[in-house]
Scaffold this motif. Structure first.
Motif, PDB file in Angstrom:
ATOM      1  N   SER A  26      32.310  41.555  44.696  1.00  0.00           N
ATOM      2  CA  SER A  26      31.586  42.427  43.773  1.00  0.00           C
ATOM      3  C   SER A  26      32.507  43.537  43.263  1.00  0.00           C
ATOM      4  N   LEU A  27      33.267  44.134  44.157  1.00  0.00           N
ATOM      5  CA  LEU A  27      34.231  45.165  43.749  1.00  0.00           C
ATOM      6  C   LEU A  27      35.300  44.575  42.840  1.00  0.00           C
ATOM      7  N   ALA A  28      35.749  43.371  43.167  1.00  0.00           N
ATOM      8  CA  ALA A  28      36.773  42.720  42.347  1.00  0.00           C
ATOM      9  C   ALA A  28      36.248  42.471  40.933  1.00  0.00           C
ATOM     10  N   TYR A  29      35.026  41.991  40.815  1.00  0.00           N
ATOM     11  CA  TYR A  29      34.434  41.759  39.490  1.00  0.00           C
ATOM     12  C   TYR A  29      34.317  43.074  38.724  1.00  0.00           C
ATOM     13  N   ASP A  30      33.909  44.128  39.416  1.00  0.00           N
ATOM     14  CA  ASP A  30      33.781  45.435  38.767  1.00  0.00           C
ATOM     15  C   ASP A  30      35.129  45.980  38.292  1.00  0.00           C
ATOM     16  N   CYS A  31      36.190  45.486  38.880  1.00  0.00           N
ATOM     17  CA  CYS A  31      37.540  45.938  38.505  1.00  0.00           C
ATOM     18  C   CYS A  31      38.164  45.053  37.426  1.00  0.00           C
ATOM     19  N   GLY A  32      37.427  44.089  36.926  1.00  0.00           N
ATOM     20  CA  GLY A  32      37.908  43.292  35.800  1.00  0.00           C
ATOM     21  C   GLY A  32      38.329  41.871  36.126  1.00  0.00           C
ATOM     22  N   PHE A  33      38.327  41.498  37.396  1.00  0.00           N
ATOM     23  CA  PHE A  33      38.683  40.119  37.734  1.00  0.00           C
ATOM     24  C   PHE A  33      37.507  39.208  37.406  1.00  0.00           C
ATOM     25  N   ASN A  34      37.813  37.979  37.002  1.00  0.00           N
ATOM     26  CA  ASN A  34      36.728  37.089  36.606  1.00  0.00           C
ATOM     27  C   ASN A  34      36.495  35.943  37.582  1.00  0.00           C
ATOM     28  N   SER A  35      37.269  35.888  38.659  1.00  0.00           N
ATOM     29  CA  SER A  35      37.002  34.869  39.678  1.00  0.00           C
ATOM     30  C   SER A  35      37.585  35.322  41.013  1.00  0.00           C
ATOM     31  N   LYS A  36      36.992  34.836  42.063  1.00  0.00           N
ATOM     32  CA  LYS A  36      37.442  35.173  43.414  1.00  0.00           C
ATOM     33  C   LYS A  36      38.851  34.635  43.658  1.00  0.00           C
ATOM     34  N   ALA A  37      39.105  33.415  43.218  1.00  0.00           N
ATOM     35  CA  ALA A  37      40.425  32.804  43.428  1.00  0.00           C
ATOM     36  C   ALA A  37      41.518  33.597  42.723  1.00  0.00           C
ATOM     37  N   THR A  38      41.267  33.992  41.487  1.00  0.00           N
ATOM     38  CA  THR A  38      42.251  34.787  40.750  1.00  0.00           C
ATOM     39  C   THR A  38      42.482  36.119  41.440  1.00  0.00           C
ATOM     40  N   PHE A  39      41.407  36.773  41.832  1.00  0.00           N
ATOM     41  CA  PHE A  39      41.533  38.054  42.516  1.00  0.00           C
ATOM     42  C   PHE A  39      42.365  37.922  43.788  1.00  0.00           C
ATOM     43  N   ASN A  40      42.034  36.944  44.633  1.00  0.00           N
ATOM     44  CA  ASN A  40      42.770  36.772  45.891  1.00  0.00           C
ATOM     45  C   ASN A  40      44.249  36.498  45.646  1.00  0.00           C
ATOM     46  N   ARG A  41      44.546  35.629  44.694  1.00  0.00           N
ATOM     47  CA  ARG A  41      45.934  35.273  44.385  1.00  0.00           C
ATOM     48  C   ARG A  41      46.707  36.481  43.848  1.00  0.00           C
ATOM     49  N   VAL A  42      46.123  37.174  42.887  1.00  0.00           N
ATOM     50  CA  VAL A  42      46.797  38.320  42.270  1.00  0.00           C
ATOM     51  C   VAL A  42      46.988  39.432  43.293  1.00  0.00           C
ATOM     52  N   PHE A  43      45.958  39.724  44.078  1.00  0.00           N
ATOM     53  CA  PHE A  43      46.042  40.788  45.070  1.00  0.00           C
ATOM     54  C   PHE A  43      47.164  40.505  46.068  1.00  0.00           C
ATOM     55  N   LYS A  44      47.196  39.285  46.576  1.00  0.00           N
ATOM     56  CA  LYS A  44      48.229  38.902  47.547  1.00  0.00           C
ATOM     57  C   LYS A  44      49.624  38.971  46.921  1.00  0.00           C
ATOM     58  N   ASN A  45      49.763  38.509  45.671  1.00  0.00           N
ATOM     59  CA  ASN A  45      51.069  38.545  45.000  1.00  0.00           C
ATOM     60  C   ASN A  45      51.563  39.961  44.774  1.00  0.00           C
ATOM     61  N   LEU A  46      50.655  40.872  44.447  1.00  0.00           N
ATOM     62  CA  LEU A  46      51.071  42.244  44.132  1.00  0.00           C
ATOM     63  C   LEU A  46      51.219  43.132  45.361  1.00  0.00           C
ATOM     64  N   THR A  47      50.469  42.853  46.423  1.00  0.00           N
ATOM     65  CA  THR A  47      50.505  43.747  47.586  1.00  0.00           C
ATOM     66  C   THR A  47      51.166  43.128  48.811  1.00  0.00           C
ATOM     67  N   GLY A  48      51.213  41.804  48.860  1.00  0.00           N
ATOM     68  CA  GLY A  48      51.733  41.141  50.047  1.00  0.00           C
ATOM     69  C   GLY A  48      50.683  40.972  51.126  1.00  0.00           C
ATOM     70  N   HIS A  49      49.468  41.415  50.863  1.00  0.00           N
ATOM     71  CA  HIS A  49      48.363  41.336  51.827  1.00  0.00           C
ATOM     72  C   HIS A  49      47.178  40.651  51.167  1.00  0.00           C
ATOM     73  N   THR A  50      46.307  40.096  51.998  1.00  0.00           N
ATOM     74  CA  THR A  50      45.063  39.558  51.462  1.00  0.00           C
ATOM     75  C   THR A  50      44.098  40.726  51.239  1.00  0.00           C
ATOM     76  N   PRO A  51      43.126  40.564  50.365  1.00  0.00           N
ATOM     77  CA  PRO A  51      42.130  41.628  50.192  1.00  0.00           C
ATOM     78  C   PRO A  51      41.383  41.933  51.494  1.00  0.00           C
ATOM     79  N   SER A  52      41.110  40.903  52.287  1.00  0.00           N
ATOM     80  CA  SER A  52      40.410  41.120  53.565  1.00  0.00           C
ATOM     81  C   SER A  52      41.224  41.982  54.500  1.00  0.00           C
ATOM     82  N   ALA A  53      42.541  41.727  54.571  1.00  0.00           N
ATOM     83  CA  ALA A  53      43.405  42.539  55.421  1.00  0.00           C
ATOM     84  C   ALA A  53      43.412  43.983  54.932  1.00  0.00           C
TER      85      ALA A  53
END
Length: 183
Positions: free
Chosen positions: A148-175
């Motif tokens: 829900s937070l990811a969608y509110d921040c402009g992401f349009n899918s869970k998979a895209t959010f998880n991939r982009v977040f991990k690529n940019l931070t080195g961590h999963t969103p859950s971590a």
């Protein structure tokens, strides 16, 4: 009888018009570089993305005289991103952002690439990840799910959010949610 064309020809003509229209929209849709609204209450305390105003080491800033001419336009872009938050719209695309700034899409793409060393999508997603981090750290948002937070921040899918977040931070969103002090 007032018909100009026999019914069969009229139907075929209608099909041709429709197919031409669909082809036109499809062709221009393929050429569109799309990707991924603003809540006024969220303007305060927004963290800026973790990339500098001028390109840093390993980025595409050549230091040329042309680069100095780009500085006001780049500052204008950053100011627009920080104040208007167009990245919160999951439909944001290069053409739309360029139009908002009265730039040509090719110029905006070149400006982003030259000043950050990234493409349009990476540039926008850096803002989205920063916005997610800010919102995830806010105790008032604990009631919302990660997606829900990811969608509110402009992401349009869970998979895209998880991939982009991990690529940019080195961590999963859950971590990150478990340890918000992670960068």
């Amino acid at each position: 009888h007032t018909d100009f064309l026999p019914p069969k020809i009229s139907i075929y003509f209608g099909y041709i018009v429709i197919l031409t229209g669909i082809s036109y929209v499809g062709f221009h849709g393929i050429r569109q570089t799309s990707f991924f609204i603003d809540d006024p209450d969220l303007h305060q305390g927004v963290a800026k993305p973790e990339f500098p105003l001028a390109a840093g080491p390993g980025q595409a800033n050549s230091g040329s005289s042309q680069d100095h001419m780009l500085e006001p336009e780049y500052r204008r872009l950053l100011q627009y991103m920080e104040e208007e938050k167009p990245y919160l719209n999951f439909d944001l695309n290069l053409a739309g952002l360029a139009n908002s700034l009265s730039y040509k899409p090719q110029y905006l793409s070149q400006l982003i690439n030259q000043k950050t060393g990234t493409n349009f999508f990476d540039f926008v997603n850096q803002y989205r990840v920063q916005e997610f981090k800010l919102r995830a750290r806010d105790p008032g948002n604990q009631v919302y799910t990660l997606i829900s937070l990811a969608y509110d921040c402009g992401f349009n899918s869970k998979a895209t959010f998880n991939r982009v977040f991990k690529n940019l931070t080195g961590h999963t969103p859950s971590a990150f949610l478990k340890d918000p002090d992670l960068q």
